[in-house]
Write a protein that holds these residues in place. Structure first.
Motif, PDB file in Angstrom:
ATOM      1  N   ALA A  43       0.825  -1.213   0.000  1.00  0.00           N
ATOM      2  CA  ALA A  43       0.000   0.000   0.000  1.00  0.00           C
ATOM      3  C   ALA A  43       0.857   1.258   0.000  1.00  0.00           C
ATOM      4  O   ALA A  43       0.423   2.311  -0.474  1.00  0.00           O
ATOM      5  N   CYS A  44       2.078   1.146   0.509  1.00  0.00           N
ATOM      6  CA  CYS A  44       2.968   2.309   0.586  1.00  0.00           C
ATOM      7  C   CYS A  44       3.657   2.616  -0.740  1.00  0.00           C
ATOM      8  O   CYS A  44       4.074   3.753  -0.972  1.00  0.00           O
ATOM      9  N   GLN A  45       3.763   1.626  -1.597  1.00  0.00           N
ATOM     10  CA  GLN A  45       4.492   1.822  -2.860  1.00  0.00           C
ATOM     11  C   GLN A  45       3.958   2.984  -3.695  1.00  0.00           C
ATOM     12  O   GLN A  45       4.736   3.832  -4.146  1.00  0.00           O
ATOM     13  N   PRO A  46       2.639   3.079  -3.940  1.00  0.00           N
ATOM     14  CA  PRO A  46       2.158   4.214  -4.741  1.00  0.00           C
ATOM     15  C   PRO A  46       2.244   5.553  -4.009  1.00  0.00           C
ATOM     16  O   PRO A  46       2.210   6.604  -4.651  1.00  0.00           O
ATOM     17  N   LYS A  47       2.364   5.535  -2.699  1.00  0.00           N
ATOM     18  CA  LYS A  47       2.409   6.781  -1.930  1.00  0.00           C
ATOM     19  C   LYS A  47       3.737   7.502  -2.087  1.00  0.00           C
ATOM     20  O   LYS A  47       3.771   8.719  -2.290  1.00  0.00           O
ATOM     21  N   ILE A  48       4.847   6.769  -1.980  1.00  0.00           N
ATOM     22  CA  ILE A  48       6.150   7.423  -2.066  1.00  0.00           C
ATOM     23  C   ILE A  48       6.957   6.961  -3.281  1.00  0.00           C
ATOM     24  O   ILE A  48       8.070   7.432  -3.504  1.00  0.00           O
ATOM     25  N   GLY A  49       6.385   6.071  -4.065  1.00  0.00           N
ATOM     26  CA  GLY A  49       7.059   5.550  -5.247  1.00  0.00           C
ATOM     27  C   GLY A  49       7.713   4.218  -4.948  1.00  0.00           C
ATOM     28  O   GLY A  49       8.431   4.085  -3.939  1.00  0.00           O
ATOM     29  N   CYS A  83      11.778   1.012  -2.233  1.00  0.00           N
ATOM     30  CA  CYS A  83      12.733  -0.093  -2.348  1.00  0.00           C
ATOM     31  C   CYS A  83      14.120   0.346  -1.884  1.00  0.00           C
ATOM     32  O   CYS A  83      14.744  -0.309  -1.033  1.00  0.00           O
ATOM     33  N   ARG A  84      14.604   1.464  -2.416  1.00  0.00           N
ATOM     34  CA  ARG A  84      15.942   1.945  -2.045  1.00  0.00           C
ATOM     35  C   ARG A  84      16.013   2.307  -0.566  1.00  0.00           C
ATOM     36  O   ARG A  84      16.979   1.969   0.134  1.00  0.00           O
ATOM     37  N   GLY A  85      14.983   3.011  -0.087  1.00  0.00           N
ATOM     38  CA  GLY A  85      14.974   3.405   1.318  1.00  0.00           C
ATOM     39  C   GLY A  85      14.964   2.199   2.243  1.00  0.00           C
ATOM     40  O   GLY A  85      15.656   2.181   3.273  1.00  0.00           O
TER      41      GLY A  85
END
Length: 283
Positions: free
Chosen positions: A223-229, A234-236
């Protein structure tokens, strides 16, 4: 005799089956190691049903399929099968298994073969599998001759499926790779907690930090993927996991100075070992 329009050849199922057969047997000749990795990660009960002369049988089957394909109307009616949701799911699953096979092959390459270092509390290991773990998974032979397929099976069941990482492979393979690699090195509890903490810190969630990567943890990450990219997340996440892992190595050495002999190898091979460029591909 009716003339043939070769521009329509790509629609012929007989040609498609023949092309598949050519690619299959070419792959057997050119990339046997990758195909072996895929074979080894398959469950043992599945491999048990594959005949020893499977290659010959596949050749016969493809020949029969070419004949059958000549009887199929070439109107593209079967195209819907591959465009269907079921077809997409199967393709995704196949891609996930290929990624898992490569992950396991990578860990085995880092771990190497048989080792029995006096400073290693794990004792005898082969391909990164300790004797205790091998016995717990039913292996009773000498560790020096641990079969590669046994190592693959243990890695898949104990270090990917059991900790809950398998669903993450199709969502973010680089992060799943990092969690798997760290779990092989130090068990599932610590990387599981670090993963949950990384999600909370980046996404503002309130996951319970218990180290259990279950459906709730996976859903929160997705769910967080579309929020921050997806790539940024992934990198963070990889950065946070590596930072926590490096700090844990330092703590372990403070507690047990004998482990200092492993520190350089740990940091060199286990911290920053997942290329961040993979995050762009995963996104």
């Amino acid at each position: 005799m009716k003339s043939i329009d070769w521009r329509e050849a790509s629609r012929w199922w007989s040609l498609r089956v023949s092309a598949f057969g050519s690619i299959f047997f070419a792959a057997m000749a050119l990339i046997p190691d990758q195909l072996l990795a895929l074979w080894n990660v398959m469950p043992a009960e599945v491999r048990a049903h594959v005949p020893a002369r499977a290659g010959n049988l596949i050749g016969v089957a493809l020949f029969v399929l070419v004949i059958v394909a000549r009887l199929i109307p070439q109107d593209g009616s079967l195209r819907a099968l591959f465009a269907s949701k079921a077809g997409a799911v199967k393709a995704k699953a196949a891609g996930g298994m290929a990624a898992i096979a490569m992950m396991i092959a990578g860990v085995i390459a880092i771990e190497g073969g048989y080792v029995n270092h006096p400073a290693d509390p794990g004792g005898e290991t082969n391909m990164g599998i300790t004797k205790q773990v091998a016995i717990a998974n039913g292996y009773r032979g000498p560790m020096r001759t641990l079969p590669r397929e046994v190592a693959h099976s243990i890695y898949y069941g104990r270090y990917i499926v059991a900790p809950g990482y398998e669903p993450l492979v199709s969502i973010d393979a680089p992060v799943a790779e990092e969690l798997f690699d760290t779990t092989v090195n130090m068990g599932a509890a610590r990387p599981g907690r670090w993963f949950q903490l990384a999600i909370n810190m980046q996404c503002g969630t309130k996951l319970t930090i218990d180290g259990r990567v279950g459906p709730g943890t996976i859903a929160a990450y997705r769910a967080c993927q579309p929020k921050i990219g997806a790539a940024a997340l992934c990198r963070g996440t990889l950065d946070m996991l590596d930072t926590a892992q490096k700090a844990e190595y330092a703590r372990l050495i403070r507690v047990n100075p004998k482990l200092a002999v492993f520190h350089r190898g740990w940091v060199a091979h286990r911290v920053g070992n997942v290329d961040r460029a993979k995050c762009q591909v995963a996104a």
